[in-house]
Scaffold this motif. Structure first.
Motif, PDB file in Angstrom:
ATOM      1  N   THR A   1       0.852  -1.198   0.000  1.00  8.81           N
ATOM      2  CA  THR A   1       0.000   0.000   0.000  1.00  8.81           C
ATOM      3  C   THR A   1       0.886   1.246   0.000  1.00  8.81           C
ATOM      4  OG1 THR A   1      -0.104   0.000   2.424  1.00  8.81           O
ATOM      5  CG2 THR A   1      -1.888  -1.135   1.239  1.00  8.81           C
ATOM      6  N   MET A   2       0.321   2.369  -0.431  1.00  5.13           N
ATOM      7  CA  MET A   2       1.025   3.648  -0.350  1.00  5.13           C
ATOM      8  C   MET A   2       0.711   4.309   0.981  1.00  5.13           C
ATOM      9  SD  MET A   2       2.674   3.442  -3.043  1.00  5.13           S
ATOM     10  CE  MET A   2       3.572   4.954  -2.664  1.00  5.13           C
ATOM     11  N   ASP A   3       1.746   4.719   1.685  1.00  4.82           N
ATOM     12  CA  ASP A   3       1.580   5.319   3.006  1.00  4.82           C
ATOM     13  C   ASP A   3       0.795   6.635   2.902  1.00  4.82           C
ATOM     14  OD1 ASP A   3       2.635   7.125   5.381  1.00  4.82           O
ATOM     15  OD2 ASP A   3       3.005   5.027   5.911  1.00  4.82           O
ATOM     16  N   PRO A   4      -0.156   6.862   3.816  1.00  5.66           N
ATOM     17  CA  PRO A   4      -0.943   8.107   3.770  1.00  5.66           C
ATOM     18  C   PRO A   4      -0.108   9.359   4.000  1.00  5.66           C
ATOM     19  CG  PRO A   4      -1.421   6.864   5.773  1.00  5.66           C
ATOM     20  CD  PRO A   4      -0.628   5.961   4.885  1.00  5.66           C
ATOM     21  N   GLY A   5       1.124   9.206   4.493  1.00  3.49           N
ATOM     22  CA  GLY A   5       1.984  10.368   4.685  1.00  3.49           C
ATOM     23  C   GLY A   5       2.652  10.830   3.402  1.00  3.49           C
ATOM     24  N   SER A   6       2.454  10.120   2.301  1.00  5.50           N
ATOM     25  CA  SER A   6       3.042  10.515   1.019  1.00  5.50           C
ATOM     26  C   SER A   6       2.458  11.850   0.564  1.00  5.50           C
ATOM     27  CB  SER A   6       2.769   9.431  -0.030  1.00  5.50           C
ATOM     28  OG  SER A   6       3.286   8.174   0.382  1.00  5.50           O
ATOM     29  N   ASN A   7       3.233  12.620  -0.237  1.00  9.98           N
ATOM     30  CA  ASN A   7       2.749  13.923  -0.689  1.00  9.98           C
ATOM     31  C   ASN A   7       3.096  14.158  -2.165  1.00  9.98           C
ATOM     32  OD1 ASN A   7       5.502  14.931  -0.779  1.00  9.98           O
ATOM     33  ND2 ASN A   7       5.381  15.092   1.464  1.00  9.98           N
ATOM     34  N   ARG A   8       3.008  15.407  -2.613  1.00 10.18           N
ATOM     35  CA  ARG A   8       3.204  15.718  -4.026  1.00 10.18           C
ATOM     36  C   ARG A   8       4.658  15.611  -4.482  1.00 10.18           C
ATOM     37  NH1 ARG A   8      -0.801  18.114  -6.738  1.00 10.18           N
ATOM     38  NH2 ARG A   8       0.694  19.194  -8.112  1.00 10.18           N
ATOM     39  N   TRP A   9       5.616  15.506  -3.566  1.00  3.93           N
ATOM     40  CA  TRP A   9       7.031  15.453  -3.926  1.00  3.93           C
ATOM     41  C   TRP A   9       7.734  14.202  -3.405  1.00  3.93           C
ATOM     42  CZ3 TRP A   9       4.600  19.685  -1.752  1.00  3.93           C
ATOM     43  CH2 TRP A   9       4.427  20.787  -2.612  1.00  3.93           C
ATOM     44  N   TRP A  10       7.123  13.522  -2.445  1.00  6.33           N
ATOM     45  CA  TRP A  10       7.771  12.402  -1.739  1.00  6.33           C
ATOM     46  C   TRP A  10       6.744  11.300  -1.479  1.00  6.33           C
ATOM     47  CZ3 TRP A  10       6.727  10.256   3.069  1.00  6.33           C
ATOM     48  CH2 TRP A  10       7.719   9.422   3.629  1.00  6.33           C
ATOM     49  N   ALA A  11       7.232  10.052  -1.458  1.00  4.74           N
ATOM     50  CA  ALA A  11       6.297   8.933  -1.229  1.00  4.74           C
ATOM     51  C   ALA A  11       6.963   7.825  -0.425  1.00  4.74           C
ATOM     52  CB  ALA A  11       5.783   8.388  -2.556  1.00  4.74           C
ATOM     53  N   GLN A  12       6.089   7.040   0.210  1.00  3.51           N
ATOM     54  CA  GLN A  12       6.539   5.848   0.934  1.00  3.51           C
ATOM     55  C   GLN A  12       5.617   4.685   0.583  1.00  3.51           C
ATOM     56  OE1 GLN A  12       7.765   5.955   5.168  1.00  3.51           O
ATOM     57  NE2 GLN A  12       6.134   4.432   5.545  1.00  3.51           N
ATOM     58  N   GLY A  13       6.229   3.584   0.172  1.00  2.00           N
ATOM     59  CA  GLY A  13       5.476   2.356  -0.083  1.00  2.00           C
ATOM     60  C   GLY A  13       5.631   1.408   1.085  1.00  2.00           C
ATOM     61  N   ASP A  14       4.529   0.903   1.631  1.00  2.00           N
ATOM     62  CA  ASP A  14       4.551  -0.004   2.783  1.00  2.00           C
ATOM     63  C   ASP A  14       4.189  -1.422   2.335  1.00  2.00           C
ATOM     64  OD1 ASP A  14       5.087   2.187   4.393  1.00  2.00           O
ATOM     65  OD2 ASP A  14       2.972   2.522   4.875  1.00  2.00           O
ATOM     66  N   LEU A  15       5.045  -2.370   2.638  1.00  2.00           N
ATOM     67  CA  LEU A  15       4.766  -3.771   2.352  1.00  2.00           C
ATOM     68  C   LEU A  15       4.600  -4.509   3.675  1.00  2.00           C
ATOM     69  CD1 LEU A  15       4.514  -6.268   0.561  1.00  2.00           C
ATOM     70  CD2 LEU A  15       7.024  -6.431   0.578  1.00  2.00           C
ATOM     71  N   ALA A  16       3.396  -5.002   3.938  1.00  2.00           N
ATOM     72  CA  ALA A  16       3.108  -5.750   5.165  1.00  2.00           C
ATOM     73  C   ALA A  16       3.133  -7.244   4.851  1.00  2.00           C
ATOM     74  CB  ALA A  16       1.752  -5.351   5.729  1.00  2.00           C
ATOM     75  N   VAL A  17       3.993  -7.977   5.549  1.00  2.00           N
ATOM     76  CA  VAL A  17       4.092  -9.431   5.400  1.00  2.00           C
ATOM     77  C   VAL A  17       3.631 -10.054   6.715  1.00  2.00           C
ATOM     78  CG1 VAL A  17       5.603 -11.389   4.933  1.00  2.00           C
ATOM     79  CG2 VAL A  17       6.016  -9.186   3.797  1.00  2.00           C
ATOM     80  N   THR A  18       2.569 -10.845   6.654  1.00  2.00           N
ATOM     81  CA  THR A  18       2.019 -11.476   7.857  1.00  2.00           C
ATOM     82  C   THR A  18       2.260 -12.979   7.778  1.00  2.00           C
ATOM     83  OG1 THR A  18       0.301  -9.776   8.000  1.00  2.00           O
ATOM     84  CG2 THR A  18      -0.037 -11.785   9.281  1.00  2.00           C
ATOM     85  N   THR A  19       2.996 -13.504   8.758  1.00  2.00           N
ATOM     86  CA  THR A  19       3.333 -14.923   8.783  1.00  2.00           C
ATOM     87  C   THR A  19       2.567 -15.631   9.895  1.00  2.00           C
ATOM     88  OG1 THR A  19       5.225 -14.547  10.238  1.00  2.00           O
ATOM     89  CG2 THR A  19       5.628 -14.465   7.864  1.00  2.00           C
ATOM     90  N   GLU A  20       2.187 -16.866   9.645  1.00  4.65           N
ATOM     91  CA  GLU A  20       1.478 -17.659  10.651  1.00  4.65           C
ATOM     92  C   GLU A  20       2.390 -18.659  11.348  1.00  4.65           C
ATOM     93  OE1 GLU A  20      -2.083 -19.442   9.240  1.00  4.65           O
ATOM     94  OE2 GLU A  20      -2.848 -17.624   8.293  1.00  4.65           O
ATOM     95  N   THR A  21       3.569 -18.872  10.791  1.00  2.00           N
ATOM     96  CA  THR A  21       4.544 -19.800  11.371  1.00  2.00           C
ATOM     97  C   THR A  21       5.916 -19.146  11.362  1.00  2.00           C
ATOM     98  OG1 THR A  21       4.855 -20.787   9.175  1.00  2.00           O
ATOM     99  CG2 THR A  21       3.278 -21.870  10.640  1.00  2.00           C
ATOM    100  N   PRO A  22       6.861 -19.616  12.190  1.00  5.95           N
ATOM    101  CA  PRO A  22       8.213 -19.042  12.182  1.00  5.95           C
ATOM    102  C   PRO A  22       8.875 -19.210  10.817  1.00  5.95           C
ATOM    103  CG  PRO A  22       7.853 -20.376  14.151  1.00  5.95           C
ATOM    104  CD  PRO A  22       6.684 -20.640  13.243  1.00  5.95           C
ATOM    105  N   VAL A  23       9.700 -18.240  10.432  1.00  3.69           N
ATOM    106  CA  VAL A  23      10.384 -18.242   9.141  1.00  3.69           C
ATOM    107  C   VAL A  23      11.889 -18.198   9.391  1.00  3.69           C
ATOM    108  CG1 VAL A  23      10.775 -16.928   7.022  1.00  3.69           C
ATOM    109  CG2 VAL A  23       8.465 -17.121   7.962  1.00  3.69           C
ATOM    110  N   SER A  24      12.621 -19.130   8.795  1.00  4.78           N
ATOM    111  CA  SER A  24      14.075 -19.173   8.970  1.00  4.78           C
ATOM    112  C   SER A  24      14.823 -18.571   7.788  1.00  4.78           C
ATOM    113  CB  SER A  24      14.536 -20.622   9.180  1.00  4.78           C
ATOM    114  OG  SER A  24      14.195 -21.417   8.048  1.00  4.78           O
ATOM    115  N   GLY A  25      14.111 -18.284   6.719  1.00  2.00           N
ATOM    116  CA  GLY A  25      14.712 -17.646   5.558  1.00  2.00           C
ATOM    117  C   GLY A  25      13.726 -16.655   4.963  1.00  2.00           C
ATOM    118  N   LEU A  26      14.185 -15.433   4.651  1.00  5.40           N
ATOM    119  CA  LEU A  26      13.281 -14.419   4.115  1.00  5.40           C
ATOM    120  C   LEU A  26      14.052 -13.456   3.212  1.00  5.40           C
ATOM    121  CD1 LEU A  26      10.478 -13.020   4.105  1.00  5.40           C
ATOM    122  CD2 LEU A  26      11.244 -11.700   6.102  1.00  5.40           C
ATOM    123  N   VAL A  27      13.543 -13.270   2.011  1.00  5.98           N
ATOM    124  CA  VAL A  27      14.090 -12.283   1.080  1.00  5.98           C
ATOM    125  C   VAL A  27      12.919 -11.434   0.593  1.00  5.98           C
ATOM    126  CG1 VAL A  27      15.312 -11.856  -1.080  1.00  5.98           C
ATOM    127  CG2 VAL A  27      15.952 -13.813   0.347  1.00  5.98           C
TER     128      VAL A  27
END
Length: 224
Positions: A100-126
């Motif tokens: 999603t695009m962060d609501p704090g983004s504006n006409r000159w600057w932006a932030q993209g938010d990636l939410a990853v929700t895991t249900e089990t432990p992860v030993s490797g992540l890229v």
């Protein structure tokens, strides 16, 4: 017996025969399953006389008639074995991702938010986030909710995109829960179209199972 009469009688016998398809296929299966013999008894060569050729031809005609009438067609038997459970790949971690695009983004600057929700432990992540190189796009930073020392982070410039990558270090784990990875950048003044921005997440479980998640960040950055 005259050869013409022999041919006719063989063909009539063939046409009258009703083949047992199931039994024939079973014999083929048994033949394929049987181990090869160590040795075969040599047979004395017998000259093929004109009469023997005629009889063989007649038998071939009769067999062809039987196959044609019975509708039997033998092609290739699929003898592929089913892999035992121990050879099947382990299932990957159960997880979902949303960009999603962060609501704090504006006409000159932006932030993209990636939410990853895991249900089990992860030993490797890229985690890869690609920000399409639209007018004025320049990286200004990145962050994540997991500890910084758990990841190796790179931000590289490619001809068509800024590429941010978080790689979980060996021996570290990510617990179940919601984890955010954010990218920040400047862009040309106005509403930036983010429909070409994408992410790829590769997760590996403790048993070696792997899962891959892909998606995007929507259409545009809110204007302020």
């Amino acid at each position: 017996m005259h050869e013409d009469q022999l041919r006719r009688e063989l063909r009539e016998a063939g046409l009258a025969h009703q083949p047992d398809h199931a039994r024939m296929l079973a014999r083929v299966e048994r033949g394929l399953a049987a181990p090869p013999q160590a040795s075969l008894r040599a047979r004395a060569a017998v000259p093929w006389t004109g009469r023997r050729w005629a009889v063989a031809a007649a038998v071939a005609v009769a067999v062809a008639g039987v196959v044609g009438v019975g509708g039997l067609a033998v092609t290739t038997l699929d003898r592929g074995r089913t892999a035992p459970a121990s050879e099947l790949p382990a299932p990957g971690p159960v997880a979902v991702a949303a960009g999603t695009m962060d609501p704090g983004s504006n006409r000159w600057w932006a932030q993209g938010d990636l939410a990853v929700t895991t249900e089990t432990p992860v030993s490797g992540l890229v985690v890869d986030v690609r920000v399409a190189r639209t007018a004025g796009v320049v990286s200004t930073g990145h962050w994540r909710t997991r500890p910084a020392e758990d990841f190796t982070v790179t931000a590289t410039e490619e001809p068509g995109a800024l590429v941010y990558r978080w790689t979980l270090k060996p021996g570290r784990t990510v617990p179940p829960g919601r984890h955010v990875f954010a990218v920040q950048y400047n862009h040309a003044e106005g509403v930036r179209d983010a429909s070409a921005d994408t992410y790829t997440v590769v997760l590996t479980g403790g048993d070696g199972g792997r899962a891959t998640l892909r998606g995007g960040f929507g259409a545009a950055v809110p204007t302020k």
